[in-house]
Design an enzyme around this catalytic site. Structure first.
Site, short mmCIF file in Angstrom:
data_model
loop_
_atom_site.label_atom_id
_atom_site.label_comp_id
_atom_site.label_asym_id
_atom_site.label_seq_id
_atom_site.Cartn_x
_atom_site.Cartn_y
_atom_site.Cartn_z
N ASN A 123 0.81 -1.22 0.00
CA ASN A 123 0.00 0.00 0.00
C ASN A 123 0.84 1.26 0.00
O ASN A 123 0.31 2.36 -0.09
CB ASN A 123 -0.99 -0.02 1.17
CG ASN A 123 -2.06 -1.06 0.95
OD1 ASN A 123 -2.22 -1.58 -0.17
ND2 ASN A 123 -2.79 -1.41 1.99
N CYS B 262 -15.86 -3.44 -4.25
CA CYS B 262 -15.16 -4.73 -4.26
C CYS B 262 -15.80 -5.59 -3.17
O CYS B 262 -16.79 -5.19 -2.56
CB CYS B 262 -13.67 -4.54 -4.00
SG CYS B 262 -13.34 -4.02 -2.33
N ARG C 253 -16.67 1.29 -1.56
CA ARG C 253 -15.43 2.04 -1.85
C ARG C 253 -15.68 3.32 -2.64
O ARG C 253 -15.16 3.53 -3.72
CB ARG C 253 -14.42 1.14 -2.58
CG ARG C 253 -14.21 -0.24 -2.03
CD ARG C 253 -13.55 -0.31 -0.68
NE ARG C 253 -12.18 0.12 -0.66
CZ ARG C 253 -11.12 -0.66 -0.92
NH1 ARG C 253 -11.32 -1.90 -1.26
NH2 ARG C 253 -9.90 -0.19 -0.85
N ASP D 142 -6.86 -4.00 7.99
CA ASP D 142 -6.19 -4.99 7.14
C ASP D 142 -5.64 -6.17 7.93
O ASP D 142 -5.15 -7.12 7.35
CB ASP D 142 -5.05 -4.35 6.34
CG ASP D 142 -5.58 -3.38 5.32
OD1 ASP D 142 -4.79 -2.62 4.76
OD2 ASP D 142 -6.81 -3.35 5.11
N ARG E 55 -2.36 -10.99 -4.89
CA ARG E 55 -2.48 -9.55 -5.09
C ARG E 55 -1.70 -8.80 -4.01
O ARG E 55 -1.19 -7.71 -4.26
CB ARG E 55 -3.96 -9.12 -5.00
CG ARG E 55 -4.83 -9.68 -6.08
CD ARG E 55 -6.15 -9.02 -6.10
NE ARG E 55 -5.99 -7.56 -6.20
CZ ARG E 55 -7.02 -6.71 -6.21
NH1 ARG E 55 -8.24 -7.17 -6.12
NH2 ARG E 55 -6.82 -5.42 -6.31
C1 EPZ Z 1 -6.51 1.91 1.67
O1 EPZ Z 1 -7.73 1.79 0.95
C2 EPZ Z 1 -5.81 0.57 1.52
N1 EPZ Z 1 -5.53 0.33 0.10
C3 EPZ Z 1 -6.67 -0.55 2.09
O2 EPZ Z 1 -5.92 -1.76 2.00
C4 EPZ Z 1 -6.95 -0.25 3.56
O3 EPZ Z 1 -7.81 -1.25 4.08
C5 EPZ Z 1 -7.62 1.13 3.69
O4 EPZ Z 1 -6.77 2.13 3.07
C6 EPZ Z 1 -7.85 1.52 5.14
O5 EPZ Z 1 -6.65 1.50 5.83
C7 EPZ Z 1 -4.48 0.96 -0.49
O6 EPZ Z 1 -3.78 1.74 0.13
C8 EPZ Z 1 -4.22 0.62 -1.92
P1 EPZ Z 1 -10.05 4.51 2.74
P2 EPZ Z 1 -8.64 3.11 0.71
O7 EPZ Z 1 -10.25 5.52 1.68
O8 EPZ Z 1 -7.78 4.29 0.50
C9 EPZ Z 1 -14.64 5.42 3.02
C10 EPZ Z 1 -5.60 -4.05 1.65
O9 EPZ Z 1 -6.15 -5.07 2.11
N2 EPZ Z 1 -14.42 6.43 1.97
O10 EPZ Z 1 -9.25 4.87 3.95
O11 EPZ Z 1 -9.63 2.78 -0.34
C11 EPZ Z 1 -14.54 4.01 2.48
O12 EPZ Z 1 -15.79 3.61 1.94
C12 EPZ Z 1 -6.45 -2.87 1.25
O13 EPZ Z 1 -4.36 -3.91 1.50
C13 EPZ Z 1 -15.47 7.26 1.60
O14 EPZ Z 1 -16.57 7.18 2.13
O15 EPZ Z 1 -9.37 3.21 2.11
C14 EPZ Z 1 -14.18 3.18 3.68
O16 EPZ Z 1 -15.36 2.83 4.38
C15 EPZ Z 1 -7.93 -3.11 1.46
N3 EPZ Z 1 -15.27 8.19 0.62
C16 EPZ Z 1 -13.36 4.15 4.54
O17 EPZ Z 1 -13.58 5.46 3.99
C17 EPZ Z 1 -14.06 8.33 -0.01
O18 EPZ Z 1 -13.92 9.21 -0.88
C18 EPZ Z 1 -11.88 3.88 4.50
O19 EPZ Z 1 -11.48 3.92 3.15
C19 EPZ Z 1 -13.00 7.47 0.38
C20 EPZ Z 1 -13.20 6.53 1.37
#
Ligand code: EPZ
Length: 458
Positions: A40, A133, A138, A326, A418
């Site tokens: 990440n 997903c 997301r 995670d 992945r």
């Molecule tokens: C990152 O995803 C990681 N992926 C995820 O890792 C990790 O679980 C996640 O951060 C939380 O730590 C990468 O870095 C590639 P978020 P991301 O935006 O950025 C909501 C793994 O297993 N949200 O912090 O997509 C969202 O729906 C993966 O390695 C909004 O509502 O996570 C979620 O409920 C899985 N609107 C929460 O925030 C937005 O515009 C956290 O999502 C963006 C997010």
């Protein structure tokens, strides 16, 4: 908690997965395992390389399916990339496309990270809306609102996010923006976009994950002026142009956490390196609470010493520095063998308890109420044919299989590949009895896996 079967059925179809993992449980682990670069961090730093108008190099890049896909995206946008072991040389001089191809974004959500750098460098970006997903919808609304705050016009039409900077300068304008939720991706998108904006940007209520800090350090190595990464507020002073850098990616704290749990669940002692232990404080704290010892080893290693038993504990996943979502599935696998009841509340994603059905098929006793899983410890797990639904769920099933009596056949190994570099080989080297086989060996078990997943969802 309901889960859509569609994806299960889709994943179960033969063409979805070329191999299975056969795992024979109860083989103790020992020795030393090397932790790869953080997935990440690698994915977002590769997107960050789009900001660089020259050559830059990333070191300690993990060899993962998702990382290869991100490399394909950079090439599709005109960058020249060259792999040299776990080093990646990227030349951004010929960035000449502002549209990310749908077929790449649809396979890799992280491709959406390209939108900030493309907008910053070209004044426009056209990136397909990443779909949901297995773990959740997301959405990217915070990314979009933040880019609008920086002066971009953003339209979402026909599944495409079309963003452009009006006016002759085509340069984003610094702004103050508060994130409704400390989204990791939104923080990273907006930080990258702001590096080349005119003026100063203040981002409040940002994510504090180590991968966000790694991105800020990489951008600053390129010549950006970012302060406060790792705290709740990040300030970026825009500059007209960035330069080159040669940057080493941090070790993967989630891979390290997964191996620590492997030691605890198999009652094995072994060492892992390199590790930044400050990145693992909540995981180490919980492992100590359930009875394991985690001992620093050398300058950048850890040694896991399991407890005689696994005590129950409660977990709530939270944005960093809280317990990482995670690691939730992996820790649940461990707690299925505790000598009491544990409650696990998943607060970050709305559908990230789908490993429960498969763990129960291995003899675990887990009940789900909303976003809480109640895990009642059982004395043993039993090997079974199981189906992975997402990256960390597949890791949890591998961990459960390492501790179970008998053999487990894991379908859906592409999920594992992945996010984990050669996890089966690394476990083999530690003494686990695990091997990858062509899917035909396990296909007949697919129907039972699917059938029981259906019954578990009724
Ligand atoms: C990152 O995803 C990681 N992926 C995820 O890792 C990790 O679980 C996640 O951060 C939380 O730590 C990468 O870095 C590639 P978020 P991301 O935006 O950025 C909501 C793994 O297993 N949200 O912090 O997509 C969202 O729906 C993966 O390695 C909004 O509502 O996570 C979620 O409920 C899985 N609107 C929460 O925030 C937005 O515009 C956290 O999502 C963006 C997010």
């Amino acid at each position: 908690m309901t889960a859509s079967l569609g994806s299960l059925e889709k994943k179960a179809s033969p063409e979805a997965d070329p191999s299975v993992l056969q795992i024979w449980g109860r083989h103790p682990l020992q020795g030393k395992v090397k932790i790869s670069g953080a997935k990440n961090a690698a994915l977002v730093l590769m997107a960050g390389a789009l900001l660089c108008p020259d050559e830059c190099r990333l070191r300690n890049v993990p060899s993962l399916a998702d990382v290869k896909r991100m490399g394909q995206l950079l090439s599709a946008l005109g960058l020249k990339i060259k792999w040299d072991g776990d080093n990646l040389e990227i030349n951004g001089r010929h960035l000449d496309k502002s549209e990310a191809p749908y077929e790449l974004v649809s396979q890799l959500r992280a491709s959406f990270f390209a939108i900030g750098p493309l907008l910053a460098r070209l004044g426009e970006a056209h990136v397909p809306l990443p779909g949901g997903c297995a773990i959740g919808a997301r959405p990217v609304d915070i990314h979009v609102r933040g880019l609008q705050a920086l002066g971009a016009n953003v339209q979402i039409e026909h599944g495409m996010v079309r963003a452009y900077v009006p006016g002759n300068s085509r340069r984003l304008k610094g702004a103050k923006f508060y994130l409704d939720y400390p989204s990791v991706g939104a923080t990273e998108t907006l930080m990258m976009a702001a590096t080349l904006a005119q003026g100063e940007t203040t981002l409040q209520n940002v994510a504090q994950e180590p991968e966000v800090v790694d991105l800020a350090n990489f951008c600053n190595a390129l010549g950006a002026r970012i302060r406060g990464a790792g705290t709740k507020t990040i300030v970026i002073e825009g500059v007209p142009r960035l330069g080159s850098a040669d940057y080493e990616i941090i070790p993967d704290r989630i891979e390290a956490g997964t191996f620590l749990v492997a030691g605890a669940i198999t009652r094995s002692q072994f060492s892992l390196f390199p590790v930044v232990s400050e990145h693992l404080i909540p995981v180490i704290s919980k492992l100590r609470e359930v009875g394991a010892q985690i001992i620093p080893e050398g300058s950048n290693g850890l040694r896991i010493i399991p407890g005689d038993t696994i005590k129950p504990t409660d977990i709530e996943t939270l944005p960093y520095p809280g317990f990482p979502t995670d690691m939730q599935a992996q820790f649940m696998a461990l707690l299925t063998l505790s000598d009491g009841d544990s409650a696990i509340r998943e607060t970050v994603f709305e559908n990230r308890l789908r490993h429960v059905a498969e763990l129960n098929r291995m003899g675990a006793n887990i009940r789900v109420k909303g976003n809480v899983a109640i895990v009642r410890g059982v004395p043993t797990l039993s090997g079974a044919p199981v189906l992975a639904t997402d990256l960390r769920a597949s890791a949890a099933l591998v961990l459960a299989a390492l501790a179970a009596e008998g053999k487990t056949t894991l379908q859906g190994v592409h999920h594992l590949d992945r996010g984990y570099e050669k996890l089966d080989l690394k476990l083999q080297q530690l003494g686990a009895k695990i091997q990858r086989e062509p899917a035909t060996a396990g296909m007949e078990k697919d129907a039972t896996a699917l059938q029981s997943a259906k019954s578990a969802l009724k």
